[in-house]
Design an enzyme around this catalytic site. Structure first.
Site, PDB file in Angstrom:
ATOM      1  N   GLN A 195       4.235  46.220 -30.762  1.00 30.36           N
ATOM      2  CA  GLN A 195       5.218  46.094 -29.688  1.00 30.36           C
ATOM      3  C   GLN A 195       6.627  45.908 -30.244  1.00 30.36           C
ATOM      4  O   GLN A 195       7.600  46.466 -29.730  1.00 30.36           O
ATOM      5  CB  GLN A 195       4.857  44.906 -28.776  1.00 30.36           C
ATOM      6  CG  GLN A 195       3.652  45.118 -27.901  1.00 30.36           C
ATOM      7  CD  GLN A 195       3.865  46.149 -26.801  1.00 30.36           C
ATOM      8  OE1 GLN A 195       4.985  46.432 -26.392  1.00 30.36           O
ATOM      9  NE2 GLN A 195       2.766  46.720 -26.326  1.00 30.36           N
ATOM     10  N   SER A 198       7.764  44.510 -43.382  1.00 29.57           N
ATOM     11  CA  SER A 198       8.434  45.288 -42.329  1.00 29.57           C
ATOM     12  C   SER A 198       9.951  45.288 -42.479  1.00 29.57           C
ATOM     13  O   SER A 198      10.642  46.063 -41.799  1.00 29.57           O
ATOM     14  CB  SER A 198       8.061  44.724 -40.950  1.00 29.57           C
ATOM     15  OG  SER A 198       6.687  44.843 -40.711  1.00 29.57           O
ATOM     16  N   HIS A 235       3.543  38.409 -23.290  1.00 26.67           N
ATOM     17  CA  HIS A 235       2.246  37.900 -22.823  1.00 26.67           C
ATOM     18  C   HIS A 235       2.428  36.400 -22.574  1.00 26.67           C
ATOM     19  O   HIS A 235       3.135  35.730 -23.323  1.00 26.67           O
ATOM     20  CB  HIS A 235       1.174  38.150 -23.883  1.00 26.67           C
ATOM     21  CG  HIS A 235      -0.211  37.688 -23.503  1.00 26.67           C
ATOM     22  ND1 HIS A 235      -0.702  37.788 -22.223  1.00 26.67           N
ATOM     23  CD2 HIS A 235      -1.199  37.117 -24.236  1.00 26.67           C
ATOM     24  CE1 HIS A 235      -1.941  37.320 -22.187  1.00 26.67           C
ATOM     25  NE2 HIS A 235      -2.260  36.896 -23.391  1.00 26.67           N
ATOM     26  N   GLU A 262      -9.871  41.754 -20.545  1.00 26.73           N
ATOM     27  CA  GLU A 262     -10.286  42.000 -21.923  1.00 26.73           C
ATOM     28  C   GLU A 262     -11.731  41.571 -22.159  1.00 26.73           C
ATOM     29  O   GLU A 262     -12.522  42.288 -22.784  1.00 26.73           O
ATOM     30  CB  GLU A 262      -9.373  41.233 -22.892  1.00 26.73           C
ATOM     31  CG  GLU A 262      -7.967  41.786 -22.997  1.00 26.73           C
ATOM     32  CD  GLU A 262      -7.019  40.844 -23.716  1.00 26.73           C
ATOM     33  OE1 GLU A 262      -5.878  41.262 -23.997  1.00 26.73           O
ATOM     34  OE2 GLU A 262      -7.397  39.684 -24.002  1.00 26.73           O
ATOM     35  N   GLU A 307     -18.849  60.052 -25.092  1.00 22.83           N
ATOM     36  CA  GLU A 307     -18.466  60.579 -23.788  1.00 22.83           C
ATOM     37  C   GLU A 307     -17.788  59.544 -22.885  1.00 22.83           C
ATOM     38  O   GLU A 307     -17.262  59.894 -21.829  1.00 22.83           O
ATOM     39  CB  GLU A 307     -19.677  61.197 -23.088  1.00 22.83           C
ATOM     40  CG  GLU A 307     -20.149  62.467 -23.803  1.00 22.83           C
ATOM     41  CD  GLU A 307     -21.170  63.260 -23.003  1.00 22.83           C
ATOM     42  OE1 GLU A 307     -21.228  63.080 -21.773  1.00 22.83           O
ATOM     43  OE2 GLU A 307     -21.900  64.063 -23.619  1.00 22.83           O
TER      44      GLU A 307
END
Length: 330
Positions: A28, A53, A108, A195, A231
């Protein structure tokens, strides 16, 4: 349904007039930082000094500072590291650098809703939660579209926090698709329930059990994998595109008849009762307490389960079969 906002309801110039720090540069974090930057917002990425990072963010044309420096230098602080890392980072680098009237932002609500982070009373607090992974937030933005977002205010000191939340949602592209008003409670509890009972816990156990039943009955594991796992995406893509009705229109009549006649034999009233227990444990903090304690104990249960699940026969068969599927992203 709660109120929905779109681009015309959101003044992107509000967030363009603020200095924003994105704390974290993961899934994010990178999407929010780059989308805001390209929307004309003054963005700083906050990281720890040894972060891998750091160079990545700089190469993307972003300013990078330590977390403490980023918080001091900016008006809007967006906490986008994982839930279990937020509390320590907040206590060590963020809390003491928040001053009156700044905006603390979450994607969140877990740590605020369950009282793990207690924002100062003189700081604005809001949430903008894209309903999609970071790479989708980024790719949709680049295509001129957006991922729908949830937005809400927890504390409004300056009287403009909801307006700024909508402006932020516009800056990351979410207002192009729509921004649904929510609460920290609703976002947190529905997210955790979904979840556990459906998206991750429910679906994975359903696929695994179907695979095991077929293999135990003597069928080829490859056939079992194709029918019970592979599938699943085809069905969910159709549901995602047009709901259950479109999926049922698209499948064979034989499959549709089987859907109606067998579904409730598998997902029974006992399942509903257990789902209600799961929801109660989310609502009363039982799950949050267990997850917090699991992290404090260095995740013994989670690590053991991860090892076990990675070696399940369905996973081993799937690994071989996916080599045949050249279209899959590696």
């Amino acid at each position: 349904m709660s109120k929905m906002y779109y681009a015309e309801d959101c003044k992107v110039e509000l967030i363009q007039g603020k200095k924003v720090s994105i704390i974290g540069y993961g899934s994010q974090g990178h999407a929010h930082a780059l989308n805001l930057h390209e929307s004309g917002v003054d963005v700083t990425v906050g990281l720890y000094l040894a972060s891998k990072s750091w160079k990545k963010a700089e190469e993307a044309g972003l300013k990078v500072r330590t977390v403490a420096e980023a918080v001091k230098e900016t008006d809007v602080i967006v906490l986008l590291v994982s839930d279990e890392k937020q509390v320590e980072l907040y206590e060590s680098c963020i809390k003491d650098n928040l001053t009156r009237g700044k905006y603390l932002v979450f994607a969140h609500g877990f740590n605020v809703h369950y009282g793990q982070i207690l924002p100062p009373e003189d700081v604005n607090v809001f949430m903008v939660a894209p309903k999609g992974p970071g790479h989708t937030v980024r790719s949709q933005f680049l295509e001129g579209r957006g991922v729908p977002c949830l937005a809400t205010v927890y504390q409004d000191v300056t009287g403009d926090t909801m307006e700024l939340a909508l402006s932020y949602a516009a800056g990351i592209g979410g207002a192009r698709a729509g921004v649904l008003e929510t609460t920290f409670k609703e976002e947190t509890e529905t997210d955790l329930f979904g979840e556990q009972a459906i998206l991750c816990g429910g679906v994975t156990e359903l696929m695994k059990m179907g695979f095991e039943v077929l293999v135990e009955a003597g069928y080829d594991p490859a056939s079992a994998y194709f029918e019970c796992v592979h599938e699943m995406k085809l069905i969910i893509d159709m549901v995602n595109e047009g709901g259950l009705s479109y999926m049922r229109y698209s499948i064979s009549d034989t499959a549709e008849y089987g859907d109606y006649s067998v579904g409730k034999r598998i997902i029974t009233e006992e399942t509903r009762k257990e789902m209600k227990k799961v929801l109660a444990e989310v609502q009363d903090g039982t799950f949050a307490k267990n997850w917090i304690l699991e992290n404090k104990a260095n995740r013994p249960f989670m690590k053991a389960k991860r090892r076990q699940e990675q070696n399940h026969p369905m996973e081993l068969v799937g690994k071989k079969l996916r080599k045949m599927m050249s279209w899959l992203k590696k």
